[in-house]
Design an enzyme around this catalytic site. Structure first.
Site, mmCIF file in Angstrom:
data_model
loop_
_atom_site.group_PDB
_atom_site.id
_atom_site.type_symbol
_atom_site.label_atom_id
_atom_site.label_comp_id
_atom_site.label_asym_id
_atom_site.label_seq_id
_atom_site.Cartn_x
_atom_site.Cartn_y
_atom_site.Cartn_z
ATOM 1 N N ARG A 31 -66.846 3.400 25.589
ATOM 2 C CA ARG A 31 -66.012 2.525 26.437
ATOM 3 C C ARG A 31 -65.563 3.234 27.692
ATOM 4 O O ARG A 31 -65.599 2.664 28.792
ATOM 5 C CB ARG A 31 -64.824 2.012 25.616
ATOM 6 C CG ARG A 31 -65.290 0.965 24.588
ATOM 7 C CD ARG A 31 -64.355 0.908 23.416
ATOM 8 N NE ARG A 31 -64.651 -0.212 22.530
ATOM 9 C CZ ARG A 31 -65.547 -0.178 21.533
ATOM 10 N NH1 ARG A 31 -66.252 0.912 21.313
ATOM 11 N NH2 ARG A 31 -65.738 -1.239 20.766
ATOM 12 N N ASP A 319 -67.845 1.752 8.993
ATOM 13 C CA ASP A 319 -68.634 2.970 9.232
ATOM 14 C C ASP A 319 -68.382 4.054 8.179
ATOM 15 O O ASP A 319 -69.157 5.003 8.071
ATOM 16 C CB ASP A 319 -68.330 3.530 10.627
ATOM 17 C CG ASP A 319 -68.887 2.629 11.732
ATOM 18 O OD1 ASP A 319 -69.757 1.781 11.441
ATOM 19 O OD2 ASP A 319 -68.437 2.767 12.886
ATOM 20 N N LYS A 346 -76.810 -2.698 10.021
ATOM 21 C CA LYS A 346 -76.457 -1.528 10.835
ATOM 22 C C LYS A 346 -77.756 -0.794 11.204
ATOM 23 O O LYS A 346 -78.823 -1.388 11.194
ATOM 24 C CB LYS A 346 -75.477 -0.638 10.065
ATOM 25 C CG LYS A 346 -74.104 -1.291 9.869
ATOM 26 C CD LYS A 346 -73.371 -1.407 11.176
ATOM 27 C CE LYS A 346 -72.040 -2.113 11.023
ATOM 28 N NZ LYS A 346 -71.424 -2.405 12.332
#
Ligand code: S3P
Length: 433
Positions: A31, A319, A346
């Protein structure tokens, strides 16, 4: 037996002990890289992720006109395009990174020009309809290849939408927010489970205004972003492998410095505590709206108990589920996971690979479409593990191997570099043999 470059032999450990400072969080680094490259001015980051995924994001943003200067102490300087990218001459290569492909799509959909995004074999199998749907509702034009990459975005001005994500996904949420940032009017994303909120925090850090409720985020547009300087917190999803390793050995002790502790990411600490591990959080600080602190973990003398992960918990732990499942045989009461169908799409079908590899190590495990049941009180035996080229499977079974009887060979071990190139060196450092 000769060991190939892509393989790693893991010997059992007696204990796990030491202190670690981990490379920067992958989600935050993606990000920061995207927003800095889009912003006006030059941003500077220290402790940027060392993973190949974030390198893919940097390379894509460079191809779109940003200037990227990496130094070998994991610092990155990015000069942004001030809101207007240049159409890339070649397809943008997102490598193995779903975050790169899905989030950049939102950034590019309102821009002028055509952009083609490609990825490796794993990424080219992953679902991209989930970003096409909201972006097309905003008026974007996207061409997919049977629902997958390669995908082409024909950029044009968009209109705002009010969108509820059908499956919890921070990548989809971010995709829509990045399109909304550049769109006149207010774009809203609603989600049933609050997924990781690094985009919301980072957008604010770069000067954007947005409003949040418990289950929604709204961004008025268009808005400009301005460069920042930041230290990226240590990656808690990388720490997860070591937290779980330490939780297996009575007498263990690990300390993590400057670890990212954003509440939308730190659920593993609650689950490990519920399993009986001793966890202390010290020196909590806020940096660019992200929580950072020191975490100490040690195992309970009586061993780990049992846990059930489902619903919102499954989405927030997505995750960390591979490593949690991989250590489940060593608990006394087992671990039950449901509501985790997303694991099947995934980097690999993670449910199938966890089940296959646990069985290869001699464990009993029941597979469900959206999860698995791993009974406790089992002994695992060293075996050859098929990581399927998936970084989190390779690392999860390296942790399981520490308490197995005999040695374990991890195939496709080089995939750890997707998120955590230092993993095996650090494992050698803290695993006492
Ligand atoms: C990520 C979001 C999650 C996660 C991935 C990183 C992110 O994916 O599994 O590793 O940085 O936004 P989804 O958004 O697809 O759930």
């Amino acid at each position: 037996m000769p060991i190939a470059a892509q393989e790693r032999l893991i010997r059992p450990a007696r204990n796990v002990y030491g202190s670690l400072r981990l490379p920067g969080d992958k989600s935050i680094s993606h990000r920061y890289a995207m927003l800095a490259a889009f912003a006006e001015g030059t941003s500077r980051f220290t402790n940027f992720s060392t993973g190949a995924d974030c390198a893919s994001t940097l390379a894509c943003m460079e191809a779109l006109g940003a200037k990227v200067n990496k130094t070998n102490d994991n610092s990155v300087e990015i000069s942004g395009v001030a809101g207007r990218v240049i159409p890339a001459k070649h397809p943008l290569d997102c490598g193995n990174s779903g975050s790169t492909m899905r989030m950049i799509s939102g950034l590019l959909a309102p821009q002028q020009g055509s952009f083609t995004l490609v990825g490796d074999a794993s990424l080219s199998r992953r679902p991209m309809e989930r970003i096409r749907k909201p972006l097309e509702t905003m008026g974007a034009r996207l061409t997919l290849t049977e629902g997958h990459a390669p995908l082409t975005i024909h950029g044009n001005p968009l209109h705002p939408i009010d969108y509820t994500t059908p499956v919890p996904s921070a990548q989809v949420k971010t995709c829509v927010l990045l399109a909304g940032l550049q769109t006149a009017g207010t774009t809203t994303v609603r989600e049933a489970v609050r997924t990781r909120d690094h985009s919301e925090l980072a957008l604010r850090a770069f000067g954007a205004t947005l409003t949040r409720t418990l289950d929604s985020v709204s961004i008025p547009g268009p808005q400009c972003l301005y460069a920042i300087s930041a230290a990226v917190p240590g990656d808690i999803s990388s720490a997860a492998f070591f937290l779980c390793a330490a939780a297996l050995f009575p007498g263990s002790g690990l300390v993590f410095d400057s670890l990212g502790l954003n509440p939308t990411r730190a659920t593993l600490l609650d689950v490990l505590t519920a399993l009986g591990a001793h966890i202390a959080v010290l020196n909590l600080e806020e940096k660019n709206a992200e929580l950072v602190g020191t975490v100490q973990v040690s195992a309970p003398p009586q061993g780990l108990g049992s846990a059930e992960v489902s619903g919102a918990l499954a989405a927030q732990l997505i995750d960390e589920l591979p490593v949690l499942a991989a250590i489940a045989p060593y608990t006394s009461g087992g671990i039950r996971i449901r509501g985790a169908r997303e694991l099947r799409v995934k980097e690999s079908d993670r449910i199938a690979l966890i089940v296959k590899n646990l069985r290869t190590m001699g464990a009993e495990v029941a597979e469900f479409e959206d999860g698995l049941d791993v009974p406790g009180g089992q002994t695992l035996h060293g075996a050859t593990i098929d990581s399927g080229g998936d970084h989190r499977i390779a690392m999860a079974f390296s942790v399981a191997a520490l308490r197995a009887e005999g040695e374990t060979l991890i195939q496709g071990a080089e995939s750890a570099a997707i998120s955590f190139p230092e993993f095996f060196n650090l494992l050698d450092l803290v695993a006492e043999r």
